[in-house]
Design a protein around this motif. Sequence first.
Motif, short mmCIF file in Angstrom:
data_model
loop_
_atom_site.label_atom_id
_atom_site.label_comp_id
_atom_site.label_asym_id
_atom_site.label_seq_id
_atom_site.Cartn_x
_atom_site.Cartn_y
_atom_site.Cartn_z
N LYS A 86 -10.24 -29.57 -2.04
CA LYS A 86 -10.33 -31.04 -2.08
C LYS A 86 -9.16 -31.66 -1.33
CE LYS A 86 -12.71 -31.07 -6.54
NZ LYS A 86 -12.56 -31.29 -7.99
N PHE A 87 -8.01 -31.03 -1.46
CA PHE A 87 -6.80 -31.49 -0.79
C PHE A 87 -6.97 -31.39 0.73
CE2 PHE A 87 -1.88 -31.05 -1.26
CZ PHE A 87 -1.75 -32.42 -1.09
N LEU A 88 -7.54 -30.28 1.19
CA LEU A 88 -7.74 -30.07 2.63
C LEU A 88 -8.80 -31.00 3.20
CD1 LEU A 88 -7.61 -26.16 2.81
CD2 LEU A 88 -5.87 -27.75 3.62
N GLU A 89 -9.76 -31.37 2.37
CA GLU A 89 -10.86 -32.23 2.84
C GLU A 89 -10.39 -33.66 3.08
OE1 GLU A 89 -13.64 -31.55 -0.29
OE2 GLU A 89 -14.76 -30.02 0.82
N GLU A 90 -9.31 -34.06 2.41
CA GLU A 90 -8.81 -35.43 2.55
C GLU A 90 -7.31 -35.41 2.90
OE1 GLU A 90 -9.64 -37.13 -1.23
OE2 GLU A 90 -11.79 -36.80 -1.07
N THR A 100 -14.86 -21.81 2.86
CA THR A 100 -14.73 -23.25 3.09
C THR A 100 -13.27 -23.65 3.35
OG1 THR A 100 -14.85 -23.38 0.68
CG2 THR A 100 -16.79 -24.11 1.92
N ILE A 101 -12.33 -22.89 2.77
CA ILE A 101 -10.91 -23.14 3.06
C ILE A 101 -10.58 -22.64 4.46
CG2 ILE A 101 -8.55 -22.42 2.50
CD1 ILE A 101 -9.24 -22.65 -0.44
N LEU A 102 -11.05 -21.43 4.77
CA LEU A 102 -10.77 -20.85 6.09
C LEU A 102 -11.28 -21.74 7.21
CD1 LEU A 102 -11.67 -17.09 5.42
CD2 LEU A 102 -9.43 -18.17 5.29
N SER A 103 -12.45 -22.33 7.01
CA SER A 103 -13.08 -23.13 8.06
C SER A 103 -12.30 -24.42 8.35
CB SER A 103 -14.52 -23.47 7.68
OG SER A 103 -14.55 -24.36 6.56
N ARG A 104 -11.44 -24.82 7.43
CA ARG A 104 -10.67 -26.04 7.61
C ARG A 104 -9.27 -25.79 8.17
NH1 ARG A 104 -14.57 -26.98 4.20
NH2 ARG A 104 -15.40 -29.09 3.92
N CYS A 105 -8.99 -24.54 8.48
CA CYS A 105 -7.66 -24.18 8.99
C CYS A 105 -7.74 -23.65 10.42
CB CYS A 105 -7.04 -23.08 8.12
SG CYS A 105 -6.76 -23.53 6.40
N GLN A 106 -6.70 -23.92 11.17
CA GLN A 106 -6.56 -23.27 12.47
C GLN A 106 -5.87 -21.94 12.24
OE1 GLN A 106 -4.88 -25.56 15.74
NE2 GLN A 106 -4.06 -23.71 16.68
N MET A 107 -6.52 -20.85 12.65
CA MET A 107 -5.98 -19.52 12.36
C MET A 107 -5.03 -19.06 13.47
SD MET A 107 -8.01 -15.98 11.45
CE MET A 107 -8.81 -16.71 10.02
N ALA A 154 -3.97 -28.27 9.02
CA ALA A 154 -3.89 -27.04 8.21
C ALA A 154 -3.92 -25.81 9.12
CB ALA A 154 -5.05 -26.98 7.22
N TYR A 155 -3.02 -24.88 8.85
CA TYR A 155 -2.96 -23.62 9.59
C TYR A 155 -3.10 -22.45 8.62
CZ TYR A 155 -1.04 -26.07 13.68
OH TYR A 155 -0.86 -26.90 14.76
N GLN A 174 0.03 -37.55 7.95
CA GLN A 174 1.23 -36.81 8.36
C GLN A 174 1.45 -35.56 7.49
OE1 GLN A 174 3.76 -37.77 10.93
NE2 GLN A 174 1.85 -38.70 11.59
N THR A 175 0.36 -35.07 6.90
CA THR A 175 0.48 -33.90 6.02
C THR A 175 0.05 -32.63 6.76
OG1 THR A 175 0.06 -35.21 4.04
CG2 THR A 175 -0.33 -32.85 3.87
N VAL A 176 0.85 -31.58 6.66
CA VAL A 176 0.52 -30.30 7.29
C VAL A 176 0.54 -29.22 6.23
CG1 VAL A 176 1.18 -28.59 9.04
CG2 VAL A 176 1.52 -31.03 9.50
N ALA A 177 -0.53 -28.43 6.17
CA ALA A 177 -0.61 -27.31 5.24
C ALA A 177 -0.45 -26.01 6.02
CB ALA A 177 -1.97 -27.31 4.53
N LEU A 178 0.39 -25.11 5.51
CA LEU A 178 0.59 -23.81 6.14
C LEU A 178 0.26 -22.74 5.10
CD1 LEU A 178 4.03 -24.58 7.83
CD2 LEU A 178 1.78 -24.72 8.88
N LEU A 179 -0.86 -22.06 5.28
CA LEU A 179 -1.30 -21.03 4.34
C LEU A 179 -0.99 -19.66 4.92
CD1 LEU A 179 -2.82 -23.60 3.46
CD2 LEU A 179 -4.82 -22.19 2.96
N LEU A 180 -0.29 -18.84 4.17
CA LEU A 180 0.10 -17.51 4.63
C LEU A 180 -0.69 -16.46 3.86
CD1 LEU A 180 4.01 -17.96 4.52
CD2 LEU A 180 2.36 -18.96 6.11
N THR A 181 -1.28 -15.50 4.57
CA THR A 181 -2.09 -14.50 3.87
C THR A 181 -2.12 -13.16 4.59
OG1 THR A 181 -4.29 -14.02 2.96
CG2 THR A 181 -4.22 -15.24 5.03
#
Length: 335
Positions: A134-138, A158-165, A31-32, A142-149
């Motif tokens: 919940k999605f990020l916790e499990e 808790t979401i921020l802590s699971r992402c590489q910024m 996750a990014y 081969q799944t990559v999440a890209l969050l743009l903000t």
Amino acid sequence: MPKKWDELEEIQPAALKMIKNSIVKGRVAHAYLFEGMRGTGKRDAAILLSKALFCESPVDGYKPCETCLNCKRINSGNHPDLHVVEPDGLSIKKQQIKDLQEEFSKKGMESSRKIYVIVDAEKMSTGASNSLLKFLEEPGAQTVALLLTENPQKMLPTILSRCQMIMFRPLAPDIFIKKLVENGVDPDSAPLLAQLTNNVHEALDLNNQDWFAQAQKIVVKLYEVLKKDPLEAMVALQGEWFTHFKEKDQIDRGLDLLLLVFKDLLYIQLGKQEQIVFIKEAGRLQQFALQTRTRSLAGQMAAVLEAKRRLHANMNPQLLMEQLVLKMQEGSAFV
């Protein structure tokens, strides 16, 4: 058309270096969080990273080739294993995240890799945020999440802590001005637009608005009458300002323009004429600068910034502007 790697690398070298290192070293995070102002290239970077991960023959091991089937399908927005979620109205709903989860519970259509991009991630509803958590916790292997903000402070810690910024810096003014001129903006107008937005599309839209052209004239005129007496300034408010700057965002834009007038006057007094942005008004501003004390300018700029703060705190706009005009007249602000 999304930007190519070299184009984006020119304006966001640090962000692209981090993305490149992740790919080359085989350490792509699950996750990014791409954080930065609107128009700084976050979405382009998300598409580039997606292409790099799906590309059949990446250049130098990390740049999308732009010619293979996967690159072309991503560019056209129809790759089955890349999913983009955008706000439905004002927010991203819980059901949108649930639909995404359901889609990801299926096997990849053409590979084991799946990528999802969440645009304006700060606009997730509470339900959507909790579902995403919940999605990020499990995460799938081969799944990559890209969050743009633009506003990570509005997202769950808790979401921020699971992402590489990865930070996307505002475009350097000279690069931004160059882009505007390349897109047909008058070189004398480009510096002013570059002070108001970091988004090329927004700047081009402003440049084409009759409203914006008129707004600049009204703001300079308001400053001019401010030098005379409070009564005339109040008349100018009633006669032109309130009929032109009606909505909250328009008033905010007007205050930004007024602040830039004061900054230009300060630059002229400091002998930095090359930094002024109201280039078309340079002659008048030169005269104004001779009639204004530097100390007064600092106080007036502070008053405008305070007015902007009060506007965002929902103060009555008419009362706010009347108080601002009186405030800027206090203490013999002008010579």
